[in-house]
Design an enzyme around this catalytic site. Structure first.
Site, PDB file in Angstrom:
ATOM      1  N   ASN A  27      29.735 -18.046  44.816  1.00  0.00           N
ATOM      2  CA  ASN A  27      29.047 -17.841  43.553  1.00  0.00           C
ATOM      3  C   ASN A  27      30.029 -18.195  42.450  1.00  0.00           C
ATOM      4  O   ASN A  27      31.116 -17.615  42.369  1.00  0.00           O
ATOM      5  CB  ASN A  27      28.595 -16.379  43.420  1.00  0.00           C
ATOM      6  CG  ASN A  27      28.296 -15.983  41.985  1.00  0.00           C
ATOM      7  OD1 ASN A  27      27.908 -16.807  41.165  1.00  0.00           O
ATOM      8  ND2 ASN A  27      28.509 -14.712  41.668  1.00  0.00           N
TER       9      ASN A  27
ATOM     10  N   MET B 158      24.162 -18.988  37.758  1.00  0.00           N
ATOM     11  CA  MET B 158      24.969 -18.930  38.967  1.00  0.00           C
ATOM     12  C   MET B 158      24.180 -18.309  40.111  1.00  0.00           C
ATOM     13  O   MET B 158      23.011 -17.952  39.959  1.00  0.00           O
ATOM     14  CB  MET B 158      26.251 -18.130  38.697  1.00  0.00           C
ATOM     15  CG  MET B 158      27.224 -18.830  37.776  1.00  0.00           C
ATOM     16  SD  MET B 158      28.825 -18.008  37.761  1.00  0.00           S
ATOM     17  CE  MET B 158      29.619 -18.915  36.445  1.00  0.00           C
ATOM     18  N   CYS B 159      24.811 -18.152  41.230  1.00  0.00           N
ATOM     19  CA  CYS B 159      24.163 -17.692  42.451  1.00  0.00           C
ATOM     20  C   CYS B 159      24.453 -16.211  42.693  1.00  0.00           C
ATOM     21  O   CYS B 159      25.131 -15.566  41.910  1.00  0.00           O
ATOM     22  CB  CYS B 159      24.671 -18.512  43.640  1.00  0.00           C
ATOM     23  SG  CYS B 159      24.644 -20.292  43.338  1.00  0.00           S
ATOM     24  N   GLN B 160      23.925 -15.678  43.787  1.00  0.00           N
ATOM     25  CA  GLN B 160      24.280 -14.331  44.206  1.00  0.00           C
ATOM     26  C   GLN B 160      24.587 -14.325  45.697  1.00  0.00           C
ATOM     27  O   GLN B 160      24.048 -15.136  46.467  1.00  0.00           O
ATOM     28  CB  GLN B 160      23.180 -13.326  43.867  1.00  0.00           C
ATOM     29  CG  GLN B 160      23.084 -13.043  42.378  1.00  0.00           C
ATOM     30  CD  GLN B 160      22.373 -11.741  42.058  1.00  0.00           C
ATOM     31  OE1 GLN B 160      22.300 -10.816  42.860  1.00  0.00           O
ATOM     32  NE2 GLN B 160      21.857 -11.648  40.841  1.00  0.00           N
TER      33      GLN B 160
ATOM     34  N   ILE C 221      21.617 -16.726  47.600  1.00  0.00           N
ATOM     35  CA  ILE C 221      20.495 -17.267  46.832  1.00  0.00           C
ATOM     36  C   ILE C 221      21.078 -18.108  45.707  1.00  0.00           C
ATOM     37  O   ILE C 221      22.018 -17.697  45.029  1.00  0.00           O
ATOM     38  CB  ILE C 221      19.552 -16.169  46.309  1.00  0.00           C
ATOM     39  CG1 ILE C 221      20.305 -15.058  45.578  1.00  0.00           C
ATOM     40  CG2 ILE C 221      18.727 -15.592  47.460  1.00  0.00           C
ATOM     41  CD1 ILE C 221      19.401 -14.010  44.936  1.00  0.00           C
TER      42      ILE C 221
END
Length: 275
Positions: free
Chosen positions: A108, A1-3, A78
């Protein structure tokens, strides 16, 4: 996953110290290397930088450090791709116009399904679940309010719409219209507010140190929101699952608590790295 990373404050502030630690998680201290983006509200406009390269090595990310852009509201992201190709159109944050204002959104999580809007007024350009969810939210808000609603009306509506979207999966997000910032936690989000008396802080990702006394004035209030804490010697508040927090001028002005319980990470001094 993203941040995710967000900043809301009562005086124009640069986000360089936080972003320099955050961008290292895009390929150095973590594996969120499928692109990055950062949006700065400037007056009625938004200055936005995106790249489908990893933020830690991107020349575009270097510009953020060089410019020292000051803003009341900033949202950065990100990406670790779960849906959609690695390209510019799938890179967060996403932006849409509502009632004559720019709205900026970053997500996210992973949504396996998204409700069908009653009337699709906004459409995704890329093929991510994130942008589709934002378009659904924006369409529903436009359907409910023919003119710009009050902050309390907006907060209530966003909570209701979020509850529909989150049925499809994980939905951590940060959203701002340049006046305020809303964060919703499905799994992990943390925040802190820096105000007088200021002190020093040390980043987790590279041990960089700053003394905020050299950069802040007595009345400054700066709130940072992020997936996992960025510093090791400050007290971060961990949001509960299902919780919402509403910030304006660096202050928490409303909050809805979620469910207590263990999350993916204890959120004290570090964060869970990708497998």
């Amino acid at each position: 996953m993203c941040q995710l990373l967000g900043m809301n404050c009562n005086t124009p502030t640069d986000i360089v110290f936080s972003f320099e630690g955050f961008r290292r998680r895009a390929g150095l201290t973590d594996c969120h290397s499928d692109g990055f983006g950062i949006a700065f509200f400037e007056g009625k406009g938004v200055r936005i930088f995106r790249d489908n390269q990893a933020a830690h090595s991107s020349p575009i990310a270097d510009c953020v450090k060089q410019y020292h852009i000051k803003s009341f509201n900033v949202i950065a992201h990100i990406r670790k791709a779960t849906q959609g190709e690695v390209n510019i159109e799938n890179t967060h944050p996403f932006i849409r116009e509502l009632w004559g204002q720019n709205w900026v959104f970053a997500h996210n999580g992973n949504l396996q399904s998204i409700p069908l809007p009653r009337n699709a007024l906004f459409y995704p350009i890329g093929d991510t679940d994130s942008e589709s969810a934002f378009c659904y939210m924006a369409s529903e808000l436009k359907m409910r309010f023919t003119q710009k609603p009050t902050k309390s009306e907006l907060f209530e509506a966003i909570k209701e719409i979020t509850h529909e979207i989150v049925k499809g999966g994980t939905f951590n997000f940060i959203l701002s219209n340049g006046e305020w910032m809303i964060a919703h936690c499905s799994t992990n989000l943390h925040y802190l507010t820096r105000k007088a008396p200021f002190g020093k802080a040390q980043r987790i990702d590279d041990d960089g140190v700053i003394d905020f006394n050299d950069h802040a004035k007595a009345g400054d209030k700066v709130t940072i929101i992020t997936t996992f804490p960025l510093t090791k010697d400050e007290v971060w508040t961990k949001m509960e699952r299902g919780g919402f927090v509403f910030f304006q001028q660096g202050e928490k002005i409303d909050e809805v608590l979620g469910k207590k319980g263990e999350s993916i990470d204890d959120g004290t001094l570090g964060y869970q790295k990708c497998a």
